[in-house]
Write an enzyme that holds these catalytic residues in place. Structure first.
Site, mmCIF file in Angstrom:
data_model
loop_
_atom_site.group_PDB
_atom_site.id
_atom_site.type_symbol
_atom_site.label_atom_id
_atom_site.label_comp_id
_atom_site.label_asym_id
_atom_site.label_seq_id
_atom_site.Cartn_x
_atom_site.Cartn_y
_atom_site.Cartn_z
ATOM 1 N N ASP A 84 0.850 -1.195 0.000
ATOM 2 C CA ASP A 84 0.000 0.000 0.000
ATOM 3 C C ASP A 84 0.891 1.253 0.000
ATOM 4 O OD1 ASP A 84 -2.402 1.417 0.206
ATOM 5 O OD2 ASP A 84 -2.377 1.383 2.400
ATOM 6 N N ASP A 105 3.141 4.575 -5.334
ATOM 7 C CA ASP A 105 2.543 5.894 -5.114
ATOM 8 C C ASP A 105 3.551 6.968 -5.525
ATOM 9 O OD1 ASP A 105 1.441 8.231 -4.294
ATOM 10 O OD2 ASP A 105 1.041 7.602 -2.220
ATOM 11 N N GLU A 135 -0.970 5.900 -8.619
ATOM 12 C CA GLU A 135 -1.778 6.970 -8.019
ATOM 13 C C GLU A 135 -1.554 8.307 -8.704
ATOM 14 O OE1 GLU A 135 -2.138 7.190 -3.746
ATOM 15 O OE2 GLU A 135 -2.314 9.369 -3.778
ATOM 16 N N HIS A 177 -7.541 9.723 4.177
ATOM 17 C CA HIS A 177 -7.172 8.625 5.082
ATOM 18 C C HIS A 177 -7.587 8.979 6.507
ATOM 19 C CE1 HIS A 177 -3.838 7.290 2.139
ATOM 20 N NE2 HIS A 177 -4.748 6.355 2.153
ATOM 21 N N HIS A 207 -9.402 4.993 -1.989
ATOM 22 C CA HIS A 207 -8.689 4.918 -0.710
ATOM 23 C C HIS A 207 -9.544 5.605 0.357
ATOM 24 C CE1 HIS A 207 -4.459 3.617 -1.722
ATOM 25 N NE2 HIS A 207 -5.052 3.632 -2.892
HETATM 26 P P1 13P Z 1 -8.585 4.474 5.901
HETATM 27 O O1 13P Z 1 -7.562 4.311 6.972
HETATM 28 O O2 13P Z 1 -9.180 5.834 5.911
HETATM 29 O O3 13P Z 1 -9.610 3.394 5.910
HETATM 30 O O4 13P Z 1 -7.802 4.390 4.509
HETATM 31 C C1 13P Z 1 -7.190 3.195 4.126
HETATM 32 C C2 13P Z 1 -6.420 3.361 2.867
HETATM 33 O O5 13P Z 1 -6.785 4.097 1.983
HETATM 34 C C3 13P Z 1 -5.191 2.573 2.704
HETATM 35 O O6 13P Z 1 -4.437 2.984 1.619
#
Ligand code: 13P
Length: 288
Positions: A84, A105, A135, A177, A207
Site C-alpha cells: 500500500d 505511489d 496513483e 485517510h 482509498h
Molecule cells: P482508511 O484508513 O481511511 O480506511 O484508509 C485506508 C487506505 O486508503 C489505505 O491505503
C-alpha cells in the site's frame, strides 16, 4: 496461493461490486480478515503499508506469514498480498519478498517522473506476475507517514498513467485517510465521472474507505470503483473491543491476561467490520 489482484478487480468492475483491501498489522489482523473472506466466499486484498511492513519485521516475514496462513487455514478464496502506497524502493523489496501485487505511489512526484517510474515498475511487476496500482492526485490526511493534501486528480494525468498498462488506478476525488472531519464535503463524483471518461474500463481504487457513507460507496462503485481500501476502521473496532474487555476487568479474571484471550474481542471486532464492509461492497459470494 496468492494471486495477483488483476483478475478479481476486472471481474468486480464488470459485476459492479468492489473488492475490499483491508490493511494488516499483525497475525491477528491477517487471521481475522482471511477467515472472514473465506466464510463469506469473498475475494480479498491484504494491504501492507511500508510502516506496517517494517513493524512486522519486514516484507519477507509478511509474505511468509500470509502464504503459510492461507495454507494452514485452508483458504480457497482469491487472496492478493498488496503493498500500500509503496515507494520506488519498497516496490522492489515487495516484488522480491513474494507479494502478488504492488502500489507505486508516485503522486508526490511531478507527473513526468511519476509516469517514468510507474512505467518501469509496471514492466517489472508484470514480468514477475504481479499486478500494479498507480496513483494520481492525492489522498488527503496521513497514513503511516504518507501525507497528502487531498488534491483531486487531473483526468488527463490519469489517462497518461492508465495508458502505461497499469492494472488499477487510485485517483484522488476528495477522499481522506483516517476519520473524515465533520465538515467534509463528500466525494467529488463530478471528478470521478471525468476520470472514468478519460481512462475507460480501468478498475478504479477508492482509498480512505473508513467512514464513507454507504450511499457514496454505492455511487462510487456504479461509476467504476472496483477496489476500496479500509484501514482505520478495523483499528478503531479493535481498540474499542479491547478497551471494553480491559475496562470490564476481564484481563484480571482467571487467566484473562493470556494474550489469546486479551486479543480475542479485538480480533472478533475486526471480523465484524470486515463482514460489514464486504456486504456493503457487494463482494460476498463472488468467490464461489
Ligand atoms: P482508511 O484508513 O481511511 O480506511 O484508509 C485506508 C487506505 O486508503 C489505505 O491505503
Amino acid at each position: 496461493m496468492l494471486v495477483s489482484a488483476k483478475e478479481m478487480l476486472e471481474k468486480a468492475r464488470e459485476g459492479k461490486y468492489a473488492v475490499g483491501q483491508f490493511n494488516i498489522n499483525n497475525l491477528e489482523w491477517t487471521k481475522s480478515i482471511l477467515l472472514t473472506a473465506q466464510e463469506l466466499k469473498s475475494p480479498v486484498i491484504l494491504g501492507v503499508s511500508e510502516g506496517a511492513g517494517k513493524y512486522m519485521t519486514g516484507f519477507k516475514t509478511v509474505a511468509a506469514m500470509v502464504e503459510a496462513m492461507i495454507d494452514e487455514l485452508k483458504i480457497t478464496v482469491p487472496v492478493a498480498l498488496h503493498l500500500d502506497h509503496g515507494t520506488y524502493e519498497g516496490c522492489y523489496k515487495c516484488i522480491k519478498a513474494g507479494f502478488s501485487s504492488i502500489m507505486f505511489d508516485g503522486s508526490h512526484y511531478p507527473i513526468e517522473e511519476n509516469v517514468e517510474k510507474t512505467k518501469e515498475l509496471v514492466k517489472i511487476a508484470h514480468a514477475m506476475g504481479l499486478s500494479l496500482e498507480a496513483e494520481v492526485g492525492s489522498i488527503g490526511g496521513e497514513e503511516d507517514g504518507v501525507v497528502g493534501l487531498g488534491e483531486c486528480a487531473d483526468p488527463a494525468e490519469c489517462k497518461a498513467i492508465a495508458d502505461l498498462g497499469i492494472d488499477f488506478l487510485a485517483a484522488g476525488i476528495g477522499n481522506i485517510h483516517g476519520k473524515y472531519p465533520a465538515n467534509w464535503p463528500g466525494l467529488r463524483f463530478d471528478v470521478l465521472e471525468k476520470i472514468k471518461e478519460a481512462v475507460g474500463d480501468m478498475p478504479l481504487v477508492l482509498h480512505g474507505g473508513t467512514g464513507i457513507p454507504a450511499d457514496m460507496i454505492k455511487k462510487a462503485i456504479s461509476l467504476g470503483v472496483a477496489k476500496i481500501n479500509v484501514n482505520t476502521e478495523c483499528q478503531l473496532s479493535f481498540a474499542e473491543a479491547t478497551r471494553a474487555y480491559i475496562e470490564a476487568g476481564k484481563d484480571q479474571q482467571g487467566k484473562g491476561y493470556d494474550p489469546r484471550k486479551l486479543l480475542a474481542p479485538g480480533a472478533e471486532a475486526i471480523k465484524a467490520t470486515v463482514k460489514e464492509k464486504m456486504e456493503l461492497f457487494g463482494s460476498v459470494g463472488k468467490a464461489e
